[in-house]
Design a protein around this motif. Structure first.
Motif, PDB file in Angstrom:
ATOM      1  N   ALA A  91       0.819  -1.217   0.000  1.00 43.54           N
ATOM      2  CA  ALA A  91       0.000   0.000   0.000  1.00 43.54           C
ATOM      3  C   ALA A  91       0.851   1.264   0.000  1.00 43.54           C
ATOM      4  O   ALA A  91       0.310   2.363   0.088  1.00 43.54           O
ATOM      5  CB  ALA A  91      -0.930  -0.013   1.210  1.00 43.54           C
ATOM      6  N   GLY A  92       2.188   1.122  -0.081  1.00 43.93           N
ATOM      7  CA  GLY A  92       3.065   2.285  -0.101  1.00 43.93           C
ATOM      8  C   GLY A  92       3.461   2.785   1.273  1.00 43.93           C
ATOM      9  O   GLY A  92       4.088   3.841   1.383  1.00 43.93           O
ATOM     10  N   VAL A  93       3.122   2.025   2.320  1.00 39.17           N
ATOM     11  CA  VAL A  93       3.444   2.436   3.687  1.00 39.17           C
ATOM     12  C   VAL A  93       4.837   1.927   4.033  1.00 39.17           C
ATOM     13  O   VAL A  93       5.048   0.724   4.179  1.00 39.17           O
ATOM     14  CB  VAL A  93       2.403   1.895   4.689  1.00 39.17           C
ATOM     15  CG1 VAL A  93       2.772   2.299   6.110  1.00 39.17           C
ATOM     16  CG2 VAL A  93       1.007   2.405   4.335  1.00 39.17           C
ATOM     17  N   THR A  94       5.789   2.833   4.176  1.00 39.82           N
ATOM     18  CA  THR A  94       7.156   2.442   4.504  1.00 39.82           C
ATOM     19  C   THR A  94       7.446   2.557   6.000  1.00 39.82           C
ATOM     20  O   THR A  94       8.394   1.948   6.490  1.00 39.82           O
ATOM     21  CB  THR A  94       8.159   3.295   3.720  1.00 39.82           C
ATOM     22  OG1 THR A  94       7.867   4.685   3.918  1.00 39.82           O
ATOM     23  CG2 THR A  94       8.072   2.985   2.227  1.00 39.82           C
ATOM     24  N   THR A  95       6.649   3.345   6.709  1.00 39.63           N
ATOM     25  CA  THR A  95       6.769   3.458   8.166  1.00 39.63           C
ATOM     26  C   THR A  95       5.379   3.253   8.755  1.00 39.63           C
ATOM     27  O   THR A  95       4.441   3.972   8.397  1.00 39.63           O
ATOM     28  CB  THR A  95       7.296   4.845   8.586  1.00 39.63           C
ATOM     29  OG1 THR A  95       8.548   5.093   7.953  1.00 39.63           O
ATOM     30  CG2 THR A  95       7.461   4.931  10.095  1.00 39.63           C
ATOM     31  N   SER A 303      -4.596   5.003   8.261  1.00 38.47           N
ATOM     32  CA  SER A 303      -5.329   3.951   7.545  1.00 38.47           C
ATOM     33  C   SER A 303      -6.459   3.373   8.380  1.00 38.47           C
ATOM     34  O   SER A 303      -7.402   2.814   7.833  1.00 38.47           O
ATOM     35  CB  SER A 303      -4.381   2.833   7.122  1.00 38.47           C
ATOM     36  OG  SER A 303      -4.037   2.015   8.224  1.00 38.47           O
ATOM     37  N   ASP A 304      -6.360   3.460   9.704  1.00 38.65           N
ATOM     38  CA  ASP A 304      -7.351   2.900  10.623  1.00 38.65           C
ATOM     39  C   ASP A 304      -7.453   1.391  10.420  1.00 38.65           C
ATOM     40  O   ASP A 304      -6.850   0.632  11.154  1.00 38.65           O
ATOM     41  CB  ASP A 304      -8.692   3.599  10.452  1.00 38.65           C
ATOM     42  CG  ASP A 304      -9.634   3.388  11.627  1.00 38.65           C
ATOM     43  OD1 ASP A 304      -9.229   2.732  12.597  1.00 38.65           O
ATOM     44  OD2 ASP A 304     -10.780   3.888  11.586  1.00 38.65           O
ATOM     45  N   TYR A 305      -8.180   0.938   9.415  1.00 38.97           N
ATOM     46  CA  TYR A 305      -8.334  -0.506   9.226  1.00 38.97           C
ATOM     47  C   TYR A 305      -8.124  -0.957   7.781  1.00 38.97           C
ATOM     48  O   TYR A 305      -8.309  -2.136   7.474  1.00 38.97           O
ATOM     49  CB  TYR A 305      -9.719  -0.970   9.718  1.00 38.97           C
ATOM     50  CG  TYR A 305     -10.895  -0.227   9.110  1.00 38.97           C
ATOM     51  CD1 TYR A 305     -11.577  -0.746   8.024  1.00 38.97           C
ATOM     52  CD2 TYR A 305     -11.313   0.992   9.625  1.00 38.97           C
ATOM     53  CE1 TYR A 305     -12.644  -0.081   7.456  1.00 38.97           C
ATOM     54  CE2 TYR A 305     -12.382   1.676   9.075  1.00 38.97           C
ATOM     55  CZ  TYR A 305     -13.046   1.143   7.991  1.00 38.97           C
ATOM     56  OH  TYR A 305     -14.104   1.826   7.428  1.00 38.97           O
ATOM     57  N   VAL A 306      -7.726  -0.034   6.851  1.00 39.33           N
ATOM     58  CA  VAL A 306      -7.484  -0.403   5.456  1.00 39.33           C
ATOM     59  C   VAL A 306      -6.232   0.326   4.965  1.00 39.33           C
ATOM     60  O   VAL A 306      -6.301   1.494   4.575  1.00 39.33           O
ATOM     61  CB  VAL A 306      -8.684  -0.034   4.548  1.00 39.33           C
ATOM     62  CG1 VAL A 306      -8.428  -0.518   3.111  1.00 39.33           C
ATOM     63  CG2 VAL A 306      -9.974  -0.630   5.073  1.00 39.33           C
ATOM     64  N   PRO A 307      -5.058  -0.311   4.962  1.00 39.35           N
ATOM     65  CA  PRO A 307      -3.833   0.392   4.547  1.00 39.35           C
ATOM     66  C   PRO A 307      -3.906   1.079   3.185  1.00 39.35           C
ATOM     67  O   PRO A 307      -3.431   2.219   3.061  1.00 39.35           O
ATOM     68  CB  PRO A 307      -2.777  -0.718   4.590  1.00 39.35           C
ATOM     69  CG  PRO A 307      -3.254  -1.630   5.662  1.00 39.35           C
ATOM     70  CD  PRO A 307      -4.759  -1.655   5.522  1.00 39.35           C
ATOM     71  N   PRO A 308      -4.478   0.470   2.131  1.00 43.18           N
ATOM     72  CA  PRO A 308      -4.502   1.176   0.836  1.00 43.18           C
ATOM     73  C   PRO A 308      -5.355   2.440   0.835  1.00 43.18           C
ATOM     74  O   PRO A 308      -5.257   3.237  -0.109  1.00 43.18           O
ATOM     75  CB  PRO A 308      -5.091   0.127  -0.125  1.00 43.18           C
ATOM     76  CG  PRO A 308      -4.879  -1.186   0.544  1.00 43.18           C
ATOM     77  CD  PRO A 308      -4.994  -0.906   2.004  1.00 43.18           C
ATOM     78  N   ALA A 309      -6.173   2.635   1.870  1.00 47.03           N
ATOM     79  CA  ALA A 309      -7.054   3.801   1.889  1.00 47.03           C
ATOM     80  C   ALA A 309      -6.294   5.109   1.966  1.00 47.03           C
ATOM     81  O   ALA A 309      -6.807   6.161   1.572  1.00 47.03           O
ATOM     82  CB  ALA A 309      -8.030   3.699   3.068  1.00 47.03           C
ATOM     83  N   MET A 310      -5.048   5.092   2.469  1.00 48.77           N
ATOM     84  CA  MET A 310      -4.350   6.349   2.701  1.00 48.77           C
ATOM     85  C   MET A 310      -4.067   7.095   1.402  1.00 48.77           C
ATOM     86  O   MET A 310      -4.388   8.286   1.262  1.00 48.77           O
ATOM     87  CB  MET A 310      -3.065   6.096   3.482  1.00 48.77           C
ATOM     88  CG  MET A 310      -3.321   5.542   4.865  1.00 48.77           C
ATOM     89  SD  MET A 310      -1.811   5.311   5.820  1.00 48.77           S
ATOM     90  CE  MET A 310      -1.362   7.005   6.147  1.00 48.77           C
ATOM     91  N   ILE A 311      -3.469   6.430   0.441  1.00 52.80           N
ATOM     92  CA  ILE A 311      -3.168   7.107  -0.823  1.00 52.80           C
ATOM     93  C   ILE A 311      -4.453   7.432  -1.573  1.00 52.80           C
ATOM     94  O   ILE A 311      -4.569   8.499  -2.189  1.00 52.80           O
ATOM     95  CB  ILE A 311      -2.199   6.260  -1.662  1.00 52.80           C
ATOM     96  CG1 ILE A 311      -0.823   6.224  -0.981  1.00 52.80           C
ATOM     97  CG2 ILE A 311      -2.081   6.802  -3.082  1.00 52.80           C
ATOM     98  CD1 ILE A 311       0.204   5.338  -1.664  1.00 52.80           C
ATOM     99  N   GLU A 312      -5.441   6.557  -1.501  1.00 58.67           N
ATOM    100  CA  GLU A 312      -6.708   6.858  -2.178  1.00 58.67           C
ATOM    101  C   GLU A 312      -7.397   8.061  -1.537  1.00 58.67           C
ATOM    102  O   GLU A 312      -7.986   8.895  -2.241  1.00 58.67           O
ATOM    103  CB  GLU A 312      -7.636   5.644  -2.168  1.00 58.67           C
ATOM    104  CG  GLU A 312      -8.866   5.860  -3.033  1.00 58.67           C
ATOM    105  CD  GLU A 312      -9.627   4.591  -3.363  1.00 58.67           C
ATOM    106  OE1 GLU A 312     -10.734   4.706  -3.914  1.00 58.67           O
ATOM    107  OE2 GLU A 312      -9.113   3.487  -3.089  1.00 58.67           O
ATOM    108  N   ALA A 313      -7.328   8.199  -0.215  1.00 57.67           N
ATOM    109  CA  ALA A 313      -7.904   9.373   0.441  1.00 57.67           C
ATOM    110  C   ALA A 313      -7.213  10.648  -0.016  1.00 57.67           C
ATOM    111  O   ALA A 313      -7.855  11.695  -0.185  1.00 57.67           O
ATOM    112  CB  ALA A 313      -7.794   9.229   1.959  1.00 57.67           C
TER     113      ALA A 313
END
Length: 379
Positions: A91-95, A303-313
């Motif tokens: 999901a692009g989360v490095t940290t 992200s709370d409960y969906v990691p890919p949501a961050m970039i989409e948000a």
């Protein structure tokens, strides 16, 4: 580690602008940023895709979802942690700050085991060098829970702790201000109404007895240590003022516009859930995060409960909520880095870590194509 990597033909999302150009990674860090194309042998052509800093997630419950993918199915914890790590990196989360709950309020006893296993797995897996994302701990401390402090004190000085949330999920306040809604939720989970009502009464009594002394103990343990302190599900201006006065300067998931406005008046930074943006509203009936964004009341998406949501948000906030690309990207990169005191990441600038995400837009949906952490490709 690859000594040098050249990424060219990219739309570089810099702190104040988007610029077509080339980025040089050397020994895990951003060495140079140059306009235009590179014709150096071995340069990687990003085909005009966006290149943003690696995403920093200050709050994710995704590990809990891997540990318990169904209500009655618990997965082996080490395997769950590895799956969680792979999902965050993709999901692009490095940290990532793994948000683990401490304290049972009578309905979620297995969360305590997830916390204990999660810390043990983190300690075991980090030294292997096999994790794709860099993991830290976000301790979610349930103030009215009898067992919260015994769970907390052995890990209070763990070097991976970067954030602590003061939580109070007692029915009648915060996310559960509507007691009838809380009652129905627990009954849908299979509890008899008599059991739920008995527990509501017990929790009300526990809160009156335990909230104040356990809150004070948390502040004593973490105050002045450079660890981010957050209040959770803010709803009452009096409690917001109390938290701000005690150095709790982050409001995590305020439940209403009024709560967010109060938090801002008290100088608090505000975290909103990215899934709230993607879904078009809160799953629990609270304020729509998009409304907070439009009022300038969101500093950080989690992200709370969906990691890919961050970039989409972020992409949705550019299209729908009036943010520029650098402003929107900062909510998942520079702003959380500043919140956590991580000065070595969160921006594309020479000397900072080579944490990067390549993104292509598929209409309004961002697609993560490549991820680098400390200069090494991990997804």
């Amino acid at each position: 580690m690859t000594a040098e990597t050249i990424l060219t033909n990219a739309q570089l999302v810099l702190p104040d602008r988007v610029e077509p150009g080339t980025l040089l990674l050397r020994e895990g860090r951003i060495a140079e940023i140059q306009p235009g194309l590179s014709h150096a042998p071995g340069a990687i052509d990003l085909e005009g895709d966006y290149l943003i800093p690696g995403v920093i997630d200050v709050h994710t419950d995704n590990l809990e979802r891997q540990v318990q993918p169904r209500a009655q199915a618990r997965w082996p914890s080490r395997s769950a942690f590895i799956s969680h790590d792979a999902q965050t990196a993709a999901a692009g989360v490095t940290t990532v700050l793994d948000a683990l709950c401490l304290g049972d309020l009578g309905f979620d006893a297995e969360r305590n085991q997830t916390f204990l296993d999660g810390v043990e797995d983190l300690d075991a897996l980090v030294p292997t060098g096999l994790l794709k994302s860099e993991h830290y701990l976000h301790l979610r401390c349930e103030l009215p829970a009898e067992d919260m402090l015994p769970l907390l004190e052995p890990v209070a000085h763990h070097p991976a702790v970067r954030m602590v949330s003061l939580m109070d999920h007692t029915p009648g306040g915060g996310q559960y201000a509507d007691i009838e809604r809380y009652r129905q939720m627990r009954m849908r989970g299979g509890k008899a109404v008599e059991e739920v009502d008995r527990r509501i009464q017990e929790l009300t009594e526990q809160r009156a007895r335990l909230r104040a002394p356990q809150r004070r103990r948390l502040l004593d343990l973490f105050g002045g240590r450079g660890i981010a302190l957050a209040s959770h599900d803010d709803w009452d201006e009096e409690e917001i003022a109390e938290n701000a006065a005690d150095g709790v300067l982050i409001s995590e998931f305020p439940v209403s516009m009024l709560a967010a406005q109060a938090a801002r008046r008290h100088g608090m930074k505000i975290i909103a859930g990215a899934p709230n943006i993607v879904r078009g509203g809160s799953h629990s009936g609270n304020v729509a995060a998009a409304d907070l964004v439009r009022e300038g009341l969101v500093d950080v998406f989690a992200s709370d409960y969906v990691p890919p949501a961050m970039i989409e948000a972020v992409w949705r906030s550019i299209d729908e909520n009036g943010l520029s690309i650098p402003q929107a990207v900062a909510t998942i990169t520079a702003a959380p880095a500043d919140m956590l005191g991580m000065a070595d990441r969160g921006r594309i600038a020479p000397g900072l870590r080579g944490d990067l995400v390549r993104i292509r837009s598929l209409g309004k949906i961002p697609v993560v194509r490549s991820v680098w952490r400390a200069g090494e490709r991990v997804a």
